[in-house]
Design a protein around this motif. Sequence first.
Motif, short mmCIF file in Angstrom:
data_model
loop_
_atom_site.label_atom_id
_atom_site.label_comp_id
_atom_site.label_asym_id
_atom_site.label_seq_id
_atom_site.Cartn_x
_atom_site.Cartn_y
_atom_site.Cartn_z
N ILE A 13 -9.92 -1.38 6.84
CA ILE A 13 -10.96 -0.36 6.99
C ILE A 13 -12.26 -1.00 7.47
O ILE A 13 -12.89 -0.51 8.42
N LYS A 14 -12.65 -2.12 6.86
CA LYS A 14 -13.87 -2.81 7.28
C LYS A 14 -13.78 -3.28 8.73
O LYS A 14 -14.75 -3.19 9.49
N GLU A 51 -14.20 -0.20 10.92
CA GLU A 51 -15.59 0.26 10.87
C GLU A 51 -16.49 -0.67 11.68
O GLU A 51 -17.43 -0.21 12.34
N PHE A 64 0.81 -1.22 0.00
CA PHE A 64 0.00 0.00 0.00
C PHE A 64 0.85 1.27 0.00
O PHE A 64 0.31 2.36 -0.11
N LYS A 99 -14.59 6.91 8.75
CA LYS A 99 -13.60 7.60 7.93
C LYS A 99 -13.68 9.08 8.24
O LYS A 99 -14.77 9.63 8.43
N TYR A 152 -4.24 2.74 5.41
CA TYR A 152 -4.10 3.04 3.99
C TYR A 152 -5.46 2.96 3.31
O TYR A 152 -6.23 2.04 3.56
N HIS A 153 -5.75 3.91 2.42
CA HIS A 153 -7.08 3.99 1.81
C HIS A 153 -7.42 2.77 0.97
O HIS A 153 -8.60 2.46 0.80
N ASP A 154 -6.43 2.04 0.46
CA ASP A 154 -6.68 0.82 -0.33
C ASP A 154 -6.73 -0.44 0.52
O ASP A 154 -6.98 -1.52 0.00
N ASN A 155 -6.50 -0.31 1.82
CA ASN A 155 -6.50 -1.48 2.70
C ASN A 155 -7.94 -1.74 3.17
O ASN A 155 -8.31 -1.48 4.31
N ILE A 156 -8.73 -2.25 2.25
CA ILE A 156 -10.17 -2.40 2.47
C ILE A 156 -10.47 -3.32 3.66
O ILE A 156 -11.37 -3.03 4.45
N SER A 157 -9.73 -4.41 3.80
CA SER A 157 -10.02 -5.33 4.91
C SER A 157 -9.78 -4.66 6.26
O SER A 157 -10.57 -4.84 7.20
#
Length: 153
Positions: A134-135, A138, A31, A144, A127-132
């Motif tokens: 972020i989820k 959340e 990332f 965010k 990192y904004h592309d680290n979706i897992s």
Amino acid sequence: MNQITIRKATFDDLETLFRFEQGVIEAERPFDSTLKDEQIHYYDIAGMIKSSHVELLVAEFEGDVIGSGYARIESAKPYLKHGRHAYLGFMYVAPAHRGKGVNKKIMDGLKDWVRSQNITELRLDVYHDNISAIKAYEKIGFTKHMIEMRLGL
């Protein structure tokens, strides 16, 4: 059956925590193209263990340290409503123990410590592309807030 326990990190945990640090860095390399190619270090782990304004916790299962995370008290910008906040980092769970709620247990321990310090705001970077990731954040209540942008010249 043994349960996962959360406790303060000690100097006896350093070897494992150094490995975890490299695990965090390797997970983040895809990332962040700005990280140096050689071995790097993000944290002063021994300093965090000694510090009174940092709570470094580990998760333990059957005598093995399987996860980590810290909260560091920081002064907020003078224009914010809160005077201090806690910055969270070094969130790591050993691959064999992911998906078992270890990170949530560490976060709960950190939130308890932060509340005991009369802090009402938690912050972290992801990192904004680290979706897992972020989820996962959340799922435990983070929202965010801001995106940091960069331009290499």
